[in-house]
Design a protein around this motif. Structure first.
Motif: not given
Length: 266
Positions: A1-6, A32, A34, A70-71
Motif C-alpha cells: 500500500m502506498k505510504q502517503r505524506s501527512y 505532499n 509532512e 493522515d490517511g
C-alpha cells in the motif's frame, strides 16, 4: 500500500463553470506535506493559491483528484483544519475571550466550563492577548484582532493550520511582529501549516518549503523550494545567512522570469 505524506494532494484539478464553458483554475496539482512542516504558497494573483487552500479546507470540491489528511479523505470542512483569513472575521458583539471560546466550545471534547476557559486564556497568552480578553473587536487594533484570529484557530487544536495572507492588510511593523508570533508558535507547537503569501521575505523567514505556482488558468506547481534555515529562527539571526539570500533569490527569479514561460516552470 502506498505510504502517503501527512497531508497529500493527489492530482487536484479544480474547474469552475462559466458562461463560456469550464474555467480550469488548478490542473493536476500534486503536493505532499509532512507533519509539522510549514509550507508557504506563493505566486502571482490569479494563480490558484486560494483555490488550493480552500480545497484543503474543504470549501472547494476538486473536480478531479483526492486530498488525504493522515490517511483520511478530505471532502468537506472540519475542525481538524482551521483557517486564518486576511480578514480576522471576529464577531463584533462578542469580547475577545468570547470569540475564542465560541471556537473552543465546538471542539471541547469533554472539557468542563472552567477547563474551556483556561484553554481559551492559554491560547490568548500564546499570542500575547490575554490582557485584552474583555475587550470587543472594535476596541483593539487590526494587528491585535489578527492575533485573536490566530488564537481562535490554534485553540481548536487543528491537525492543519491554513493561513490565507493573514498579514496582508497590516502595516510593516505590525506584520513583522505577527510573523514573530507565528515563528514562536511554530517553535512551541510544531503545527503543520499551509500559508498563502505574496511576500517573498515572509515566505523565506517562516517556511520550511516555499511552493511556487505558475500563472493561471490551469495553474500548477512550478517549483518546490526547501528553505535550509535552522529552527528556532530569529529574524536578525537568519537574514544575513547565505541560505536566506539564496532562497530569496530563487523565489524572485521564478516570480519575475520563469513564470513568463510556463515550459520553464514545469
Amino acid at each position: 500500500m502506498k505510504q502517503r505524506s501527512y497531508l497529500a494532494l493527489e492530482g487536484i484539478t479544480v474547474e469552475f463553470p462559466t458562461k463560456s464553458g469550464p474555467f480550469c483554475a488548478l490542473d493536476k496539482v500534486d503536493l505532499n506535506i509532512e507533519k509539522g512542516q510549514f509550507v508557504a504558497l506563493i505566486g502571482h494573483s490569479g494563480c490558484g493559491k486560494s483555490t488550493l487552500l480552500n480545497a484543503v479546507a474543504g470549501l472547494n470540491t476538486p473536480t478531479k483528484g483526492v486530498i488525504f489528511l493522515d490517511g483520511e479523505v478530505i471532502d468537506r470542512p472540519g475542525p481538524d483544519r482551521a483557517v486564518v483569513f486576511q480578514d480576522h472575521s471576529l464577531l463584533p458583539w462578542l469580547t475577545v475571550e468570547e470569540n475564542v471560546a465560541l471556537a473552543v466550545s465546538k471542539t471541547a471534547q469533554g472539557k468542563s466550563r472552567n477547563e474551556q476557559r483556561d484553554w481559551v486564556m492559554h491560547n490568548l497568552e500564546l499570542v500575547q492577548m490575554a490582557h485584552a480578553a474583555k475587550k470587543r473587536p472594535g476596541e483593539i487594533s487590526g494587528g491585535m484582532k489578527q492575533r485573536v484570529g490566530i488564537a481562535r484557530a490554534i485553540a481548536m487544536q487543528p491537525r492543519v493550520l491554513l493561513m490565507d495572507e493573514p498579514f496582508g492588510a497590516l502595516d510593516a511593523l505590525t506584520r513583522a511582529a505577527l510573523q514573530d508570533v507565528v515563528m514562536d508558535l511554530q517553535a512551541r507547537l510544531n503545527n503543520t501549516v499551509l500559508m498563502i503569501t505574496h511576500d517573498v521575505d515572509e515566505a523565506v523567514l517562516l517556511s520550511d518549503r516555499v511552493v511556487m505556482m505558475t500563472n493561471g488558468p490551469a495553474a500548477r506547481i512550478g517549483q518546490d523550494l526547501a528553505v535550509d534555515l535552522p529552527r528556532p529562527r530569529g529574524r536578525l539571526s537568519v537574514i544575513d545567512l547565505p541560505a536566506y539570500a539564496d532562497a530569496r533569490s530563487e523565489i524572485i527569479h521564478f516570480l519575475h522570469e520563469r513564470y513568463r514561460n510556463p515550459s520553464l516552470a514545469a
